[in-house]
Structure formats: structure tokens, C-alpha cells
Write a protein that holds these residues in place. Structure first.
Motif, PDB file in Angstrom:
ATOM      1  N   UNK A 157      -2.721  -3.065 -27.781  1.00 35.89           N
ATOM      2  CA  UNK A 157      -2.279  -2.418 -29.196  1.00 35.89           C
ATOM      3  C   UNK A 157      -1.187  -1.362 -28.937  1.00 35.89           C
ATOM      4  N   UNK A 158      -1.418  -0.577 -27.712  1.00 33.53           N
ATOM      5  CA  UNK A 158      -0.357   0.452 -27.383  1.00 33.53           C
ATOM      6  C   UNK A 158       0.850  -0.344 -27.115  1.00 33.53           C
ATOM      7  N   UNK A 159       0.805  -1.364 -26.350  1.00 33.00           N
ATOM      8  CA  UNK A 159       2.009  -1.893 -25.733  1.00 33.00           C
ATOM      9  C   UNK A 159       2.840  -2.596 -27.170  1.00 33.00           C
ATOM     10  N   UNK A 160       1.895  -3.212 -27.848  1.00 28.52           N
ATOM     11  CA  UNK A 160       2.630  -3.398 -29.274  1.00 28.52           C
ATOM     12  C   UNK A 160       3.218  -2.571 -30.088  1.00 28.52           C
ATOM     13  N   UNK A 161       2.549  -1.352 -30.093  1.00 27.68           N
ATOM     14  CA  UNK A 161       2.895  -0.109 -30.970  1.00 27.68           C
ATOM     15  C   UNK A 161       4.349   0.266 -30.105  1.00 27.68           C
ATOM     16  N   UNK A 162       4.525   0.488 -28.988  1.00 30.54           N
ATOM     17  CA  UNK A 162       5.512   1.175 -28.326  1.00 30.54           C
ATOM     18  C   UNK A 162       6.699  -0.043 -28.522  1.00 30.54           C
ATOM     19  N   UNK A 163       6.443  -1.168 -28.461  1.00 31.59           N
ATOM     20  CA  UNK A 163       7.536  -2.277 -28.626  1.00 31.59           C
ATOM     21  C   UNK A 163       8.149  -2.237 -30.008  1.00 31.59           C
ATOM     22  N   UNK A 164       7.160  -2.215 -30.967  1.00 27.48           N
ATOM     23  CA  UNK A 164       7.337  -2.160 -32.361  1.00 27.48           C
ATOM     24  C   UNK A 164       8.145  -0.877 -32.636  1.00 27.48           C
ATOM     25  N   UNK A 165       7.814   0.196 -32.162  1.00 30.39           N
ATOM     26  CA  UNK A 165       8.655   1.331 -32.554  1.00 30.39           C
ATOM     27  C   UNK A 165      10.090   1.279 -31.934  1.00 30.39           C
ATOM     28  N   UNK A 166      10.198   0.967 -30.721  1.00 34.05           N
ATOM     29  CA  UNK A 166      11.732   0.676 -30.315  1.00 34.05           C
ATOM     30  C   UNK A 166      12.293  -0.222 -31.115  1.00 34.05           C
ATOM     31  N   UNK A 167      11.856  -1.340 -31.660  1.00 30.90           N
ATOM     32  CA  UNK A 167      12.564  -2.184 -32.708  1.00 30.90           C
ATOM     33  C   UNK A 167      12.798  -1.458 -33.848  1.00 30.90           C
ATOM     34  N   UNK A 168      12.177  -0.581 -34.345  1.00 34.06           N
ATOM     35  CA  UNK A 168      12.179   0.019 -35.520  1.00 34.06           C
ATOM     36  C   UNK A 168      13.124   1.160 -35.566  1.00 34.06           C
ATOM     37  N   UNK A 169      13.121   1.841 -34.322  1.00 31.03           N
ATOM     38  CA  UNK A 169      14.146   2.821 -34.143  1.00 31.03           C
ATOM     39  C   UNK A 169      15.761   2.160 -34.127  1.00 31.03           C
ATOM     40  N   UNK A 170      15.774   0.742 -33.665  1.00 35.21           N
ATOM     41  CA  UNK A 170      17.104   0.261 -33.588  1.00 35.21           C
ATOM     42  C   UNK A 170      17.322  -0.135 -35.054  1.00 35.21           C
TER      43      UNK A 170
END
Length: 142
Positions: A14-27
Motif C-alpha cells: 500500500x505504501x509503495x502504491x501510494x508513492x507511485x500513485x502520488x508521483x503520477x498524480x504530480x505529473x
């Protein structure tokens, strides 16, 4: 594998998913001249005006960081301040028409990106709902 070990692995994922999701959201946000922090604040304001302390509570952030982002969005014309009849020193913040349009564009692009990624992963709505149900059960006891 024990329940405790499975839980630890789930939390790590979940932490890894949240981090990856946040990076794509930043983009996605950056493509519209925004940040995720600004996007989140605009999302909170999408249904009604709020004070900075109320926004901070909803986002789980400190008031000072929310105030900084709110001030930036006011300066850019995406958010406006108005008098608060319940508290003279804590104004209400709401989206301007420009802010609503910016938020709409970000959400449309984000939804398209997420849908494409979910389709590539072969994830169904039922699987997402089951995962969410599991996470909500855990949240209820934690």
C-alpha cells in the motif's frame, strides 16, 4: 504465512502504491501548472467553502502549510477568500470559476490515466472494491 506477516506485506505494498500513485498524480497536476497539494486543496473546496483549519483537518495537514497553498491559489485566481459570518479572523475559501475549470481538467486527465493503467493491469471494479473493503475493515480496527 501468518496473518500478521500478510498484513505487513499488504501495508508495504500500500505504501509503495501510494508513492507511485502520488508521483503520477504530480505529473498530471504539473501538466496543468499545479501540484498535488494544490489539487487536494481544490478538491476539498469542490463541494463547499471551508476555512483553512477545516481544510487542514480534512487533509490531515498542519494549518500553516494549507494556509501557504491557499494563499498561492488566491494569488493565482483559482481560489477566493470571503468573510466568514461565524468567525471574523478565519475567512472562508472557495473555488473561482477558473479554479473549478482547472480542477475539472486535472480530474479528467487523472481519470483517463488511471483507467488506462488499470486496464493494462487487468484489474476489475470488483477487485478494486474487494481491496477497498479489506482496507476499510483494517482501518475500522486500527
Amino acid at each position: 504465512m501468518s496473518k500478521a506477516e500478510s498484513y505487513r506485506l499488504l501495508v508495504a505494498d500500500v505504501y509503495e502504491l501510494a508513492g507511485l500513485s502520488r508521483r503520477s498524480s504530480e505529473q498530471t497536476a504539473a501538466e496543468h501548472g499545479q501540484t498535488v497539494a494544490r489539487w487536494h486543496l481544490m478538491s476539498v473546496l469542490s463541494d463547499q467553502p471551508y476555512t483553512v483549519p477545516a481544510i487542514a483537518r480534512r487533509l490531515g495537514l498542519v494549518r500553516q502549510s494549507v494556509q501557504r497553498v491557499a494563499d498561492e491559489l488566491v494569488a493565482e485566481g483559482e481560489v477566493e477568500r470571503s468573510e466568514n459570518p461565524d468567525h471574523q479572523r478565519s475567512p472562508l475559501y472557495s473555488l473561482t470559476e477558473s479554479g473549478r475549470e482547472t480542477l475539472r481538467k486535472i480530474v479528467v486527465d487523472s481519470d483517463a490515466d488511471r483507467t488506462q493503467r488499470l486496464n493494462r493491469a487487468g484489474v476489475t471494479v470488483a477487485e478494486l472494491d474487494a481491496a477497498r473493503d479489506t482496507i476499510r475493515k483494517l482501518l475500522a480496527v486500527l
